[in-house]
Design a protein around this motif. Structure first.
Motif, PDB file in Angstrom:
ATOM      1  N   LEU A  40      14.874  29.688 -45.788  1.00 39.57           N
ATOM      2  CA  LEU A  40      14.659  29.812 -44.350  1.00 39.57           C
ATOM      3  C   LEU A  40      15.295  28.656 -43.578  1.00 39.57           C
ATOM      4  O   LEU A  40      15.905  28.841 -42.530  1.00 39.57           O
ATOM      5  CB  LEU A  40      13.140  29.787 -44.160  1.00 39.57           C
ATOM      6  N   LEU A  41      15.152  27.470 -44.138  1.00 42.29           N
ATOM      7  CA  LEU A  41      15.676  26.260 -43.502  1.00 42.29           C
ATOM      8  C   LEU A  41      17.175  26.329 -43.266  1.00 42.29           C
ATOM      9  O   LEU A  41      17.681  25.730 -42.331  1.00 42.29           O
ATOM     10  CB  LEU A  41      15.433  25.057 -44.426  1.00 42.29           C
TER      11      LEU A  41
ATOM     12  N   LEU B 290      15.578  11.932 -36.991  1.00 45.65           N
ATOM     13  CA  LEU B 290      14.314  12.151 -36.281  1.00 45.65           C
ATOM     14  C   LEU B 290      13.537  10.849 -36.134  1.00 45.65           C
ATOM     15  O   LEU B 290      12.924  10.588 -35.106  1.00 45.65           O
ATOM     16  CB  LEU B 290      13.430  13.148 -37.047  1.00 45.65           C
TER      17      LEU B 290
ATOM     18  N   LEU C 255      -0.981  23.469 -40.540  1.00 41.01           N
ATOM     19  CA  LEU C 255      -1.603  23.161 -41.828  1.00 41.01           C
ATOM     20  C   LEU C 255      -1.544  21.657 -42.108  1.00 41.01           C
ATOM     21  O   LEU C 255      -2.546  21.048 -42.511  1.00 41.01           O
ATOM     22  CB  LEU C 255      -0.899  23.944 -42.948  1.00 41.01           C
ATOM     23  N   ALA C 256      -0.393  21.055 -41.864  1.00 41.51           N
ATOM     24  CA  ALA C 256      -0.239  19.618 -42.114  1.00 41.51           C
ATOM     25  C   ALA C 256      -1.204  18.812 -41.241  1.00 41.51           C
ATOM     26  O   ALA C 256      -1.849  17.861 -41.706  1.00 41.51           O
ATOM     27  CB  ALA C 256       1.196  19.196 -41.836  1.00 41.51           C
TER      28      ALA C 256
ATOM     29  N   ILE D  20      13.981  26.770 -33.018  1.00 41.32           N
ATOM     30  CA  ILE D  20      13.641  27.935 -33.858  1.00 41.32           C
ATOM     31  C   ILE D  20      13.189  27.568 -35.275  1.00 41.32           C
ATOM     32  O   ILE D  20      12.498  28.339 -35.918  1.00 41.32           O
ATOM     33  CB  ILE D  20      14.796  28.966 -33.943  1.00 41.32           C
ATOM     34  N   HIS D  21      13.575  26.403 -35.762  1.00 36.63           N
ATOM     35  CA  HIS D  21      13.149  26.008 -37.113  1.00 36.63           C
ATOM     36  C   HIS D  21      11.916  25.103 -37.089  1.00 36.63           C
ATOM     37  O   HIS D  21      11.582  24.510 -38.119  1.00 36.63           O
ATOM     38  CB  HIS D  21      14.288  25.298 -37.853  1.00 36.63           C
TER      39      HIS D  21
ATOM     40  N   PHE E 153       8.157  17.297 -36.334  1.00 34.22           N
ATOM     41  CA  PHE E 153       8.158  18.622 -36.969  1.00 34.22           C
ATOM     42  C   PHE E 153       9.419  19.404 -36.592  1.00 34.22           C
ATOM     43  O   PHE E 153       9.469  20.624 -36.745  1.00 34.22           O
ATOM     44  CB  PHE E 153       6.937  19.432 -36.535  1.00 34.22           C
TER      45      PHE E 153
ATOM     46  N   PHE F  16       0.637  31.351 -41.603  1.00 41.23           N
ATOM     47  CA  PHE F  16       0.599  29.981 -41.093  1.00 41.23           C
ATOM     48  C   PHE F  16       0.208  29.870 -39.625  1.00 41.23           C
ATOM     49  O   PHE F  16       0.354  28.816 -39.031  1.00 41.23           O
ATOM     50  CB  PHE F  16       1.976  29.320 -41.309  1.00 41.23           C
TER      51      PHE F  16
ATOM     52  N   ARG G 277      22.905  19.583 -39.715  1.00 40.97           N
ATOM     53  CA  ARG G 277      23.442  20.765 -39.041  1.00 40.97           C
ATOM     54  C   ARG G 277      24.954  20.782 -39.198  1.00 40.97           C
ATOM     55  O   ARG G 277      25.553  19.763 -39.514  1.00 40.97           O
ATOM     56  CB  ARG G 277      23.101  20.748 -37.539  1.00 40.97           C
TER      57      ARG G 277
ATOM     58  N   GLY H 175       6.334  21.409 -47.950  1.00 40.56           N
ATOM     59  CA  GLY H 175       4.984  21.134 -47.486  1.00 40.56           C
ATOM     60  C   GLY H 175       4.253  20.010 -48.167  1.00 40.56           C
ATOM     61  O   GLY H 175       3.315  19.457 -47.603  1.00 40.56           O
TER      62      GLY H 175
ATOM     63  N   LEU I 107      10.512  26.584 -51.214  1.00 38.29           N
ATOM     64  CA  LEU I 107      10.494  25.951 -49.896  1.00 38.29           C
ATOM     65  C   LEU I 107       9.085  25.505 -49.524  1.00 38.29           C
ATOM     66  O   LEU I 107       8.875  24.379 -49.082  1.00 38.29           O
ATOM     67  CB  LEU I 107      11.037  26.934 -48.845  1.00 38.29           C
TER      68      LEU I 107
ATOM     69  N   CYS J 220       8.683  23.319 -37.593  1.00 35.76           N
ATOM     70  CA  CYS J 220       7.934  23.398 -38.853  1.00 35.76           C
ATOM     71  C   CYS J 220       6.874  24.497 -38.857  1.00 35.76           C
ATOM     72  O   CYS J 220       5.975  24.510 -38.032  1.00 35.76           O
ATOM     73  CB  CYS J 220       7.267  22.063 -39.143  1.00 35.76           C
TER      74      CYS J 220
ATOM     75  N   VAL K 186       9.535  13.086 -42.099  1.00 37.91           N
ATOM     76  CA  VAL K 186      10.903  13.577 -42.294  1.00 37.91           C
ATOM     77  C   VAL K 186      11.802  12.750 -41.382  1.00 37.91           C
ATOM     78  O   VAL K 186      11.610  12.722 -40.168  1.00 37.91           O
ATOM     79  CB  VAL K 186      11.026  15.078 -41.942  1.00 37.91           C
TER      80      VAL K 186
HETATM   81  C1  HEM Z   1      10.454  23.082 -41.254  1.00 41.35           C
HETATM   82  C2  HEM Z   1       8.590  18.600 -41.021  1.00 41.35           C
HETATM   83  C3  HEM Z   1       4.659  20.092 -43.457  1.00 41.35           C
HETATM   84  C4  HEM Z   1       6.793  24.347 -44.211  1.00 41.35           C
HETATM   85  C5  HEM Z   1      10.271  21.742 -40.949  1.00 41.35           C
HETATM   86  C6  HEM Z   1      11.157  20.948 -40.118  1.00 41.35           C
HETATM   87  C7  HEM Z   1      10.639  19.691 -40.083  1.00 41.35           C
HETATM   88  C8  HEM Z   1       9.419  19.686 -40.861  1.00 41.35           C
HETATM   89  C9  HEM Z   1      11.225  18.489 -39.364  1.00 41.35           C
HETATM   90  C10 HEM Z   1      12.416  21.450 -39.392  1.00 41.35           C
HETATM   91  C11 HEM Z   1      13.612  21.569 -40.287  1.00 41.35           C
HETATM   92  C12 HEM Z   1      14.893  21.908 -39.565  1.00 41.35           C
HETATM   93  O1  HEM Z   1      14.910  22.097 -38.344  1.00 41.35           O
HETATM   94  O2  HEM Z   1      15.951  21.951 -40.232  1.00 41.35           O
HETATM   95  C13 HEM Z   1       7.362  18.624 -41.646  1.00 41.35           C
HETATM   96  C14 HEM Z   1       6.428  17.506 -41.672  1.00 41.35           C
HETATM   97  C15 HEM Z   1       5.316  17.931 -42.360  1.00 41.35           C
HETATM   98  C16 HEM Z   1       5.556  19.309 -42.766  1.00 41.35           C
HETATM   99  C17 HEM Z   1       6.682  16.147 -41.027  1.00 41.35           C
HETATM  100  C18 HEM Z   1       4.050  17.199 -42.688  1.00 41.35           C
HETATM  101  C19 HEM Z   1       3.591  16.187 -42.027  1.00 41.35           C
HETATM  102  C20 HEM Z   1       4.874  21.384 -43.838  1.00 41.35           C
HETATM  103  C21 HEM Z   1       3.930  22.210 -44.567  1.00 41.35           C
HETATM  104  C22 HEM Z   1       4.565  23.397 -44.817  1.00 41.35           C
HETATM  105  C23 HEM Z   1       5.872  23.322 -44.200  1.00 41.35           C
HETATM  106  C24 HEM Z   1       2.525  21.807 -44.972  1.00 41.35           C
HETATM  107  C25 HEM Z   1       4.074  24.629 -45.523  1.00 41.35           C
HETATM  108  C26 HEM Z   1       3.238  24.670 -46.471  1.00 41.35           C
HETATM  109  C27 HEM Z   1       7.965  24.355 -43.468  1.00 41.35           C
HETATM  110  C28 HEM Z   1       8.870  25.493 -43.429  1.00 41.35           C
HETATM  111  C29 HEM Z   1       9.931  25.123 -42.587  1.00 41.35           C
HETATM  112  C30 HEM Z   1       9.646  23.776 -42.121  1.00 41.35           C
HETATM  113  C31 HEM Z   1       8.699  26.816 -44.165  1.00 41.35           C
HETATM  114  C32 HEM Z   1      11.156  25.972 -42.228  1.00 41.35           C
HETATM  115  C33 HEM Z   1      10.969  26.656 -40.929  1.00 41.35           C
HETATM  116  C34 HEM Z   1      12.216  27.377 -40.460  1.00 41.35           C
HETATM  117  O3  HEM Z   1      13.321  27.091 -40.951  1.00 41.35           O
HETATM  118  O4  HEM Z   1      12.074  28.249 -39.605  1.00 41.35           O
HETATM  119  N1  HEM Z   1       9.205  20.967 -41.364  1.00 41.35           N
HETATM  120  N2  HEM Z   1       6.809  19.680 -42.319  1.00 41.35           N
HETATM  121  N3  HEM Z   1       6.021  22.094 -43.624  1.00 41.35           N
HETATM  122  N4  HEM Z   1       8.453  23.351 -42.665  1.00 41.35           N
HETATM  123 FE1  HEM Z   1       7.587  21.553 -42.420  1.00 41.35          FE
END
Ligand code: HEM
Length: 385
Positions: free
Chosen positions: A64-65, A297, A337-338, A329-330, A325, A83, A274, A223, A218, A332, A269
């Motif tokens: 997805l990312l 970030l 949950l976090a 569109i991407h 986060f 979620f 990109r 996560g 992923l 988090c 993160v």
């Molecule tokens: C995407 C940070 C926890 C699942 C992202 C992105 C960031 C991020 C910065 C954007 C990536 C991008 O734009 O390329 C964080 C931080 C977390 C955290 C700082 C904890 C403090 C979690 C948890 C899960 C999760 C707990 C799931 C169990 C995802 C998923 C994406 C994502 C699936 C992709 C979304 C997409 O591409 O549409 N996260 N994340 N993250 N995160 Fe997190």
């Protein structure tokens, strides 16, 4: 993604970022042939404009990312249901129970490592239960997720190619592991995320094996380490400020705002990648189609032009439009949950350990990584009476 040499050599990454924001908020690094975006405004623009700044980095990324619309939206909608804030809220009692169980034995003993004993196992157990994989395998997940976010180990003379090969091997191990877990679910469907993914349809087709495995990977990798680091970074920030710790202990309703400030102040993160799709101008710089961009970030979240007293930890900061986060569109998928896991972990810790102090602050060293920010160990002692 290869980090800038200056950053690997910097004694304090945040000081280096500050200097870069001053002298070249958006710059091209000839050596890595990569653009670096250090300022908040540039980071936000890049993340918002997904058409010009694609997430498809090449290299056969199928998670997805690494997807762009319209495919991204289709795939995201499959897991989004699990979620939503409402679905996540329902998990609070179970998360509380896990946190209490993890802590009870440790507190009685009078010492613990915040990371190994709480911040690491909690998110792994939660996501393992959501997906429907055995939580006993958590040490394996840790080994794998650590390896996937590691930087080139200069001290050991490792080359970028060796690192890439190592990461590929780890990804293969993970695929193999999930392959057998998914097989098991195919035979015996349960009420969990893997079973839901097996039933999901995109344009009337079920997900192929690759797409399914990459979802599992992923969720596990995106996560876990991030949430571990959020909990660890928060505790360290509070331990460094005993008066703040007392305030939070006395009024735990202050925790959510303080956690947002930890996300800004010590962003788990630190960087996103990109690729430019069409020639464009960012902060007066001319970017060309095909160029690679790294968005820092961690730096954007300390930008003085966006945040007053950006280098100060202000537990009541408002507004706090951090981009820890991501943005757009991407954004988090696991943010709710976090946040919940961090709040419950910190709440339980403050409740069960009336006094707490770092065992030896001189041994606390951040992780050797430019993608993530956290601490491998935070040993504390407490006096429960
Ligand atoms: C995407 C940070 C926890 C699942 C992202 C992105 C960031 C991020 C910065 C954007 C990536 C991008 O734009 O390329 C964080 C931080 C977390 C955290 C700082 C904890 C403090 C979690 C948890 C899960 C999760 C707990 C799931 C169990 C995802 C998923 C994406 C994502 C699936 C992709 C979304 C997409 O591409 O549409 N996260 N994340 N993250 N995160 Fe997190």
């Amino acid at each position: 993604m290869i980090p800038p040499k200056e950053l690997l050599q910097a004694t304090d990454a945040y000081e280096w970022f500050k200097e870069m924001r001053k002298v070249s908020p958006v710059r091209y690094d000839e050596e890595r042939q990569t653009w670096d975006v250090f300022c908040y405004e540039g980071a936000q623009k890049t993340l918002t404009d997904y058409k010009t700044f694609s997430s498809q980095m090449g290299g056969g990324e199928i998670s997805l990312l690494g997807m762009d619309p319209p495919k991204h939206k289709l795939y995201r909608s499959i897991v989004a249901q699990a979620f939503t804030p409402i679905s996540i809220e329902k998990m609070e009692p179970r998360i509380e129970q896990i946190a209490r169980e993890l802590l009870s034995a440790r507190v009685a003993r009078g010492e613990m490592d915040i990371i190994a004993d709480l911040a690491f196992p909690l998110p792994v157990i939660v996501i393992a239960e959501m997906l429907g994989v055995p939580a006993e395998d958590r040490e394996l997940f840790k080994k794998w997720s650590d390896a996937l976010v590691a930087d080139v180990d200069i001290a050991k003379g490792q080359t970028a190619m060796e690192l890439l090969e190592r990461k590929q091997k780890v990804a293969e191990d993970l695929y193999h592991y999930f392959g057998s877990v998914v097989e098991e679910h195919r035979k015996h469907p349960k009420d969990d995320l893997i079973s839901a993914l097996l039933q999901a349809r995109i344009e009337e087709q079920s997900l192929d094996e690759q797409a399914l495995l990459s979802f599992c990977l992923l969720l596990l990798v995106a996560g876990n380490e991030t949430t571990t680091n959020l909990i660890g970074n928060a505790m360290l920030t509070f331990l460094e400020r005993p008066q703040l710790m007392e305030k939070l202990r006395a009024d735990r309703s202050l925790l959510p705002t303080a956690i947002e400030e930890v996300l800004r102040f010590r962003s788990p993160v630190q960087s996103l990648s990109r690729r430019v799709t069409t020639d464009t101008v960012l902060n007066g710089q001319q970017l060309k189609a095909g160029d690679r961009v790294i968005i820092w970030l961690g730096s954007a979240n300390r930008d003085e032009r966006q945040f007053e007293n950006a280098d100060q930890f202000m537990y009541k900061r408002h507004p706090n439009r951090h981009i820890a986060f991501g943005h757009g569109i991407h954004f988090c998928l696991g943010a709710a949950l976090a946040r919940l896991e961090a709040r419950v972990a910190l709440h339980t810790l403050l409740q069960q350990a009336p006094t707490m102090a770092l065992r030896d602050s001189s041994t606390i060293q951040p992780l050797q990584s430019t993608f993530v920010y956290g601490y491998p160990a935070i040993p504390v002692t407490f006096n429960p009476y």
